[in-house]
Design a protein around this motif. Structure first.
Motif, PDB file in Angstrom:
ATOM      1  N   ASP A 201      13.961   0.889  31.725  1.00 59.31           N
ATOM      2  CA  ASP A 201      12.691   0.360  31.216  1.00 59.31           C
ATOM      3  C   ASP A 201      11.547   1.345  31.434  1.00 59.31           C
ATOM      4  N   ASP A 205       9.141   2.726  28.604  1.00 62.85           N
ATOM      5  CA  ASP A 205       7.683   2.617  28.727  1.00 62.85           C
ATOM      6  C   ASP A 205       7.022   3.979  28.588  1.00 62.85           C
ATOM      7  N   CYS A 208       7.101   5.120  24.886  1.00 65.16           N
ATOM      8  CA  CYS A 208       6.154   4.386  24.046  1.00 65.16           C
ATOM      9  C   CYS A 208       4.710   4.741  24.398  1.00 65.16           C
ATOM     10  N   TRP A 238       8.308  -3.350  25.217  1.00 66.07           N
ATOM     11  CA  TRP A 238       7.251  -2.538  25.836  1.00 66.07           C
ATOM     12  C   TRP A 238       5.891  -3.197  25.640  1.00 66.07           C
TER      13      TRP A 238
END
Length: 392
Positions: A201, A205, A208, A238
């Protein structure tokens, strides 16, 4: 209420983010430029100069062609891999790119095209040769194409080399005359970056956040397409994790419509600080990141641009390799240019002004000055004009 950004301000923000607002002079910070862009697409075609050189030169005209290769081969400050296409990426981003290797592995295992490349014995033969002999190009191997010689056909060893490169087992060591040399990744990427573990994750993140920072404002789809290293579902997740930290904006298009987008929490500061674009006329490469997203380009600038290198000659609207012309914050025309390095000249063969753009003598002088600057990049002194180039 969403923050509304006028079309003129949107253009100003975008060109500033793309490094095209300032006059392209002064001290050259090449790594700073690559870092700001996120990546630079590589392309084989050397119509005048290859796309990656032209893209960097457009940001600072003190750039010269050998400089990028030194960052890769000598300094190890960049690495090559696949975004939407083959690109160079700052090596410090490597830990955030490791999930991309796994994504490529899954994708290629589903591909019939790469079937033979998945053979473990064939992979070992290639790895062993590279380990023992050092970096090798595809020319060091001699397996042949089997069956019909179609346009994108590759011999088995090339497929295997590419597969191992896509999944991160091999990396580009250097290039000679743009020929790629493959080496074991542990001999190319520093250990601390190559082995660093980053949670899934967190990688998403970062990808993005980094995309939105470089786009300044974007739809979820534009964020996803920036690196081509996330899925639409991951981008939605996100947005949820950001829990309202993103700013909803509305962007005015060139035809005075309003479209929704997202921006970072610093968007108002960026609006205040983004400079007005320089009035210098620029010849933009067809693969420049400022125009890579053709829909975004048309939406912001009202400029409908497509490259036609793969379009049959009789079906082209413009030409084989046609460059957009950017002046200030608008595209004012397009031009077809070719180079003959051995003969020492570049030739402007054809030119098309955009509708409602008056080509004064001053504007034509600006174009000629830029042609001579482009000629200096490739080490030639003369600019010629083709018979179909209207100069009056």
């Amino acid at each position: 209420m969403p923050l509304r950004i006028s079309n003129r301000d949107a253009r100003r923000l975008w060109l500033s983010a793309q490094g095209l607002a300032a006059t392209p002079t002064g001290p050259l910070d090449l790594m700073g430029t690559i870092h700001s862009l996120g990546f630079v697409q590589l392309d084989t075609i050397r119509n005048v100069t290859r796309a990656h050189h032209h893209i960097l030169w457009s940001r600072n005209q003190n750039y010269r062609e050998p400089m990028l290769g030194k960052l890769l081969a000598r300094d190890r400050l960049i690495f090559e891999h696949y975004t939407h296409d083959a690109s160079v990426i700052p090596v410090e981003f490597y830990p955030m790119w490791r999930r991309q290797f796994d994504r490529m592995r899954e994708r290629l295992h589903r591909s019939n095209y790469y079937g033979p490349a998945l053979d473990a014995a064939e992979q070992k033969i290639i790895r062993d040769r590279i380990e023992n002999e050092g970096p090798l190009s595809t020319h060091a191997f001699d397996t042949k194409i089997e069956g019909a010689r179609e346009m994108w056909a590759r011999p088995p060893h090339k497929k295997t080399l590419d597969y191992l490169w896509y999944v991160g087992d091999l990396s580009t060591s250097h290039r000679e005359n743009f020929i790629k040399y493959y080496d074991l990744t542990q001999r190319v990427i520093p250990d601390d970056l190559r082995t660093r573990e980053i949670a899934h994750d967190r990688q998403v993140d970062w990808l993005c956040d980094a995309a939105l920072a470089r786009l300044t404002f974007a739809s979820p789809g534009e964020v996803q397409r920036f690196w081509e290293a996330t899925t639409p579902a991951e981008v939605r997740q996100w947005i949820e994790r950001r829990n309202g930290a993103l700013v909803e904006v509305e962007i005015q298009t060139a035809d005075r419509q309003w479209v929704k987008a997202l921006a970072g929490p610093d968007i108002e500061r960026k609006l205040e600080e983004a400079p007005e674009p320089t009035s210098r006329l620029r010849i933009i490469n067809p693969f420049d990141p400022a125009i890579r997203d053709r829909t975004r380009t048309e939406r912001l600038f009202g400029f409908d641009y497509r490259i036609e290198i793969f379009v049959p000659a009789e079906k082209r609207l413009w030409g084989y390799y046609v460059y957009p012309l950017l002046e200030g914050d608008r595209f004012v025309g397009r031009i077809e240019i070719k180079a003959d390095r051995n003969a020492g000249f570049i030739c402007a063969t054809r030119f098309w002004p955009e509708p409602r753009v008056q080509w004064s003598a001053q504007r034509r002088n600006r174009l000629e000055a830029e042609l001579y600057r482009l000629a200096r990049l490739i080490g030639v002194a003369e600019v010629r004009y083709g018979d179909d180039f209207a100069r009056d």
